[in-house]
Scaffold this motif. Structure first.
Motif, PDB file in Angstrom:
ATOM      1  N   MET A 128      -5.586  54.949  38.521  1.00  0.00           N
ATOM      2  CA  MET A 128      -5.925  56.214  37.894  1.00  0.00           C
ATOM      3  C   MET A 128      -5.250  56.194  36.525  1.00  0.00           C
ATOM      4  O   MET A 128      -4.091  55.805  36.427  1.00  0.00           O
ATOM      5  CB  MET A 128      -5.415  57.400  38.716  1.00  0.00           C
ATOM      6  CG  MET A 128      -5.846  58.727  38.124  1.00  0.00           C
ATOM      7  SD  MET A 128      -5.413  60.136  39.138  1.00  0.00           S
ATOM      8  CE  MET A 128      -6.304  59.801  40.619  1.00  0.00           C
ATOM      9  N   PRO A 129      -5.951  56.572  35.455  1.00  0.00           N
ATOM     10  CA  PRO A 129      -5.325  56.568  34.137  1.00  0.00           C
ATOM     11  C   PRO A 129      -4.021  57.358  34.149  1.00  0.00           C
ATOM     12  O   PRO A 129      -3.917  58.395  34.804  1.00  0.00           O
ATOM     13  CB  PRO A 129      -6.374  57.242  33.242  1.00  0.00           C
ATOM     14  CG  PRO A 129      -7.666  57.015  33.948  1.00  0.00           C
ATOM     15  CD  PRO A 129      -7.336  57.024  35.405  1.00  0.00           C
ATOM     16  N   LYS A 130      -3.010  56.839  33.442  1.00  0.00           N
ATOM     17  CA  LYS A 130      -1.682  57.445  33.446  1.00  0.00           C
ATOM     18  C   LYS A 130      -1.733  58.912  33.038  1.00  0.00           C
ATOM     19  O   LYS A 130      -1.073  59.748  33.644  1.00  0.00           O
ATOM     20  CB  LYS A 130      -0.753  56.676  32.512  1.00  0.00           C
ATOM     21  CG  LYS A 130       0.657  57.232  32.483  1.00  0.00           C
ATOM     22  CD  LYS A 130       1.533  56.457  31.527  1.00  0.00           C
ATOM     23  CE  LYS A 130       2.949  56.941  31.447  1.00  0.00           C
ATOM     24  NZ  LYS A 130       3.239  58.299  31.672  1.00  0.00           N
ATOM     25  N   GLU A 131      -2.536  59.236  32.019  1.00  0.00           N
ATOM     26  CA  GLU A 131      -2.615  60.619  31.560  1.00  0.00           C
ATOM     27  C   GLU A 131      -3.143  61.536  32.652  1.00  0.00           C
ATOM     28  O   GLU A 131      -2.671  62.652  32.843  1.00  0.00           O
ATOM     29  CB  GLU A 131      -3.513  60.730  30.322  1.00  0.00           C
ATOM     30  CG  GLU A 131      -2.999  60.003  29.096  1.00  0.00           C
ATOM     31  CD  GLU A 131      -3.628  58.624  28.951  1.00  0.00           C
ATOM     32  OE1 GLU A 131      -4.137  58.072  29.952  1.00  0.00           O
ATOM     33  OE2 GLU A 131      -3.605  58.081  27.841  1.00  0.00           O
ATOM     34  N   VAL A 132      -4.165  61.055  33.390  1.00  0.00           N
ATOM     35  CA  VAL A 132      -4.743  61.861  34.464  1.00  0.00           C
ATOM     36  C   VAL A 132      -3.715  62.036  35.578  1.00  0.00           C
ATOM     37  O   VAL A 132      -3.511  63.138  36.094  1.00  0.00           O
ATOM     38  CB  VAL A 132      -6.040  61.210  35.007  1.00  0.00           C
ATOM     39  CG1 VAL A 132      -6.534  61.942  36.240  1.00  0.00           C
ATOM     40  CG2 VAL A 132      -7.105  61.192  33.929  1.00  0.00           C
ATOM     41  N   MET A 133      -3.035  60.942  35.951  1.00  0.00           N
ATOM     42  CA  MET A 133      -2.029  61.004  37.009  1.00  0.00           C
ATOM     43  C   MET A 133      -0.909  61.974  36.636  1.00  0.00           C
ATOM     44  O   MET A 133      -0.489  62.786  37.460  1.00  0.00           O
ATOM     45  CB  MET A 133      -1.441  59.608  37.270  1.00  0.00           C
ATOM     46  CG  MET A 133      -0.579  59.543  38.511  1.00  0.00           C
ATOM     47  SD  MET A 133       0.166  57.925  38.813  1.00  0.00           S
ATOM     48  CE  MET A 133      -1.165  56.811  38.525  1.00  0.00           C
ATOM     49  N   ASP A 134      -0.437  61.909  35.398  1.00  0.00           N
ATOM     50  CA  ASP A 134       0.633  62.810  34.954  1.00  0.00           C
ATOM     51  C   ASP A 134       0.181  64.269  35.011  1.00  0.00           C
ATOM     52  O   ASP A 134       0.923  65.150  35.440  1.00  0.00           O
ATOM     53  CB  ASP A 134       1.081  62.451  33.532  1.00  0.00           C
ATOM     54  CG  ASP A 134       1.828  61.126  33.478  1.00  0.00           C
ATOM     55  OD1 ASP A 134       2.252  60.628  34.551  1.00  0.00           O
ATOM     56  OD2 ASP A 134       1.977  60.579  32.363  1.00  0.00           O
ATOM     57  N   ALA A 135      -1.070  64.526  34.566  1.00  0.00           N
ATOM     58  CA  ALA A 135      -1.573  65.900  34.578  1.00  0.00           C
ATOM     59  C   ALA A 135      -1.710  66.404  36.017  1.00  0.00           C
ATOM     60  O   ALA A 135      -1.374  67.559  36.313  1.00  0.00           O
ATOM     61  CB  ALA A 135      -2.931  65.972  33.871  1.00  0.00           C
ATOM     62  N   LEU A 136      -2.173  65.549  36.929  1.00  0.00           N
ATOM     63  CA  LEU A 136      -2.315  65.958  38.329  1.00  0.00           C
ATOM     64  C   LEU A 136      -0.948  66.175  38.977  1.00  0.00           C
ATOM     65  O   LEU A 136      -0.783  67.076  39.796  1.00  0.00           O
ATOM     66  CB  LEU A 136      -3.128  64.923  39.109  1.00  0.00           C
ATOM     67  CG  LEU A 136      -4.606  64.834  38.723  1.00  0.00           C
ATOM     68  CD1 LEU A 136      -5.263  63.656  39.420  1.00  0.00           C
ATOM     69  CD2 LEU A 136      -5.331  66.117  39.038  1.00  0.00           C
ATOM     70  N   LYS A 137       0.028  65.355  38.598  1.00  0.00           N
ATOM     71  CA  LYS A 137       1.390  65.535  39.133  1.00  0.00           C
ATOM     72  C   LYS A 137       1.965  66.866  38.673  1.00  0.00           C
ATOM     73  O   LYS A 137       2.617  67.561  39.435  1.00  0.00           O
ATOM     74  CB  LYS A 137       2.298  64.382  38.699  1.00  0.00           C
ATOM     75  CG  LYS A 137       2.086  63.122  39.499  1.00  0.00           C
ATOM     76  CD  LYS A 137       3.012  62.018  39.020  1.00  0.00           C
ATOM     77  CE  LYS A 137       2.791  60.738  39.786  1.00  0.00           C
ATOM     78  NZ  LYS A 137       3.627  59.638  39.286  1.00  0.00           N
ATOM     79  N   GLU A 138       1.722  67.220  37.396  1.00  0.00           N
ATOM     80  CA  GLU A 138       2.192  68.504  36.858  1.00  0.00           C
ATOM     81  C   GLU A 138       1.630  69.667  37.650  1.00  0.00           C
ATOM     82  O   GLU A 138       2.308  70.667  37.873  1.00  0.00           O
ATOM     83  CB  GLU A 138       1.762  68.664  35.392  1.00  0.00           C
ATOM     84  CG  GLU A 138       2.713  68.089  34.396  1.00  0.00           C
ATOM     85  CD  GLU A 138       2.250  68.367  32.978  1.00  0.00           C
ATOM     86  OE1 GLU A 138       1.573  69.399  32.730  1.00  0.00           O
ATOM     87  OE2 GLU A 138       2.565  67.555  32.098  1.00  0.00           O
ATOM     88  N   GLN A 139       0.381  69.553  38.073  1.00  0.00           N
ATOM     89  CA  GLN A 139      -0.281  70.624  38.821  1.00  0.00           C
ATOM     90  C   GLN A 139       0.073  70.586  40.309  1.00  0.00           C
ATOM     91  O   GLN A 139      -0.293  71.480  41.049  1.00  0.00           O
ATOM     92  CB  GLN A 139      -1.800  70.508  38.674  1.00  0.00           C
ATOM     93  CG  GLN A 139      -2.294  70.677  37.262  1.00  0.00           C
ATOM     94  CD  GLN A 139      -2.005  72.053  36.706  1.00  0.00           C
ATOM     95  OE1 GLN A 139      -2.136  73.042  37.411  1.00  0.00           O
ATOM     96  NE2 GLN A 139      -1.599  72.129  35.459  1.00  0.00           N
ATOM     97  N   GLY A 140       0.757  69.511  40.747  1.00  0.00           N
ATOM     98  CA  GLY A 140       1.123  69.386  42.155  1.00  0.00           C
ATOM     99  C   GLY A 140      -0.040  68.955  43.028  1.00  0.00           C
ATOM    100  O   GLY A 140       0.000  69.120  44.243  1.00  0.00           O
ATOM    101  N   VAL A 141      -1.082  68.375  42.431  1.00  0.00           N
ATOM    102  CA  VAL A 141      -2.271  67.980  43.173  1.00  0.00           C
ATOM    103  C   VAL A 141      -2.246  66.504  43.557  1.00  0.00           C
ATOM    104  O   VAL A 141      -2.766  66.119  44.592  1.00  0.00           O
ATOM    105  CB  VAL A 141      -3.540  68.258  42.319  1.00  0.00           C
ATOM    106  CG1 VAL A 141      -4.784  67.717  42.989  1.00  0.00           C
ATOM    107  CG2 VAL A 141      -3.670  69.735  42.074  1.00  0.00           C
ATOM    108  N   TYR A 142      -1.597  65.689  42.756  1.00  0.00           N
ATOM    109  CA  TYR A 142      -1.634  64.236  42.957  1.00  0.00           C
ATOM    110  C   TYR A 142      -0.900  63.814  44.224  1.00  0.00           C
ATOM    111  O   TYR A 142       0.221  64.240  44.489  1.00  0.00           O
ATOM    112  CB  TYR A 142      -1.022  63.511  41.747  1.00  0.00           C
ATOM    113  CG  TYR A 142      -1.015  62.019  41.903  1.00  0.00           C
ATOM    114  CD1 TYR A 142      -2.201  61.301  41.744  1.00  0.00           C
ATOM    115  CD2 TYR A 142       0.138  61.324  42.217  1.00  0.00           C
ATOM    116  CE1 TYR A 142      -2.222  59.929  41.881  1.00  0.00           C
ATOM    117  CE2 TYR A 142       0.127  59.963  42.357  1.00  0.00           C
ATOM    118  CZ  TYR A 142      -1.057  59.261  42.193  1.00  0.00           C
ATOM    119  OH  TYR A 142      -1.075  57.900  42.339  1.00  0.00           O
TER     120      TYR A 142
END
Length: 150
Positions: A128-142
């Motif tokens: 998963m692209p790093k930017e997408v993974m970081d954004a999903l982690k921020e939202q608590g979804v990843y």
């Protein structure tokens, strides 16, 4: 004689500074189209960019949202768990593109719809692209697919 040398040296320094400034400006202008800022759907929903700005939008393709239209036209929604942005794309999608998969699109936000000119999809089952993974982690979804493996 000394005054002439000093004047000539100042002229050379000024000419070099001017050449450096012009070349920096030309490089910046040439790279203008290549610089695209990444945003998650939550960031786009909070502060929508102007319709003239090209940027990258990344997240997960929402399940049940993928609709194939006439020809190569496709619409779907991208989410990061906090917000959802509708996407419109005309073109050939990557082979691995699908619902519940990570993606990054390059395009513009037009009247609340992200009009993509390019779509990139993950290239294997764990990437998963790093930017997408970081954004999903921020939202608590990843959720890490490798969690629990030894």
């Amino acid at each position: 004689m000394k005054g002439l040398k000093k004047k000539r040296r100042i002229q050379i320094i000024l000419a070099a500074f001017l050449a450096l400034a012009v070349s920096t400006g030309l490089v910046g202008y040439a790279m203008q189209d290549g610089i695209n800022f990444f945003r998650s759907p939550s960031q786009v929903a909070e502060a929508p960019p102007p319709e003239t700005e090209t940027f990258r939008l990344g997240g997960l393709v929402e399940e049940g949202s993928l609709i194939r239209g006439q020809g190569e036209a496709v619409t779907f929604r991208v989410t990061d768990g906090g917000a959802t942005i509708p996407v419109s794309f005309t073109g050939v999608l990557p082979d691995l593109f699908g619902e519940n998969q990570g993606m990054i699109g390059t395009g513009k936000l037009v009247k609340g719809v992200f009009v993509a000119r390019e779509i990139l999809a993950k290239h294997d089952e764990t990437y998963m692209p790093k930017e997408v993974m970081d954004a999903l982690k921020e939202q608590g979804v990843y959720k890490d697919p490798n969690a629990g493996e030894t």
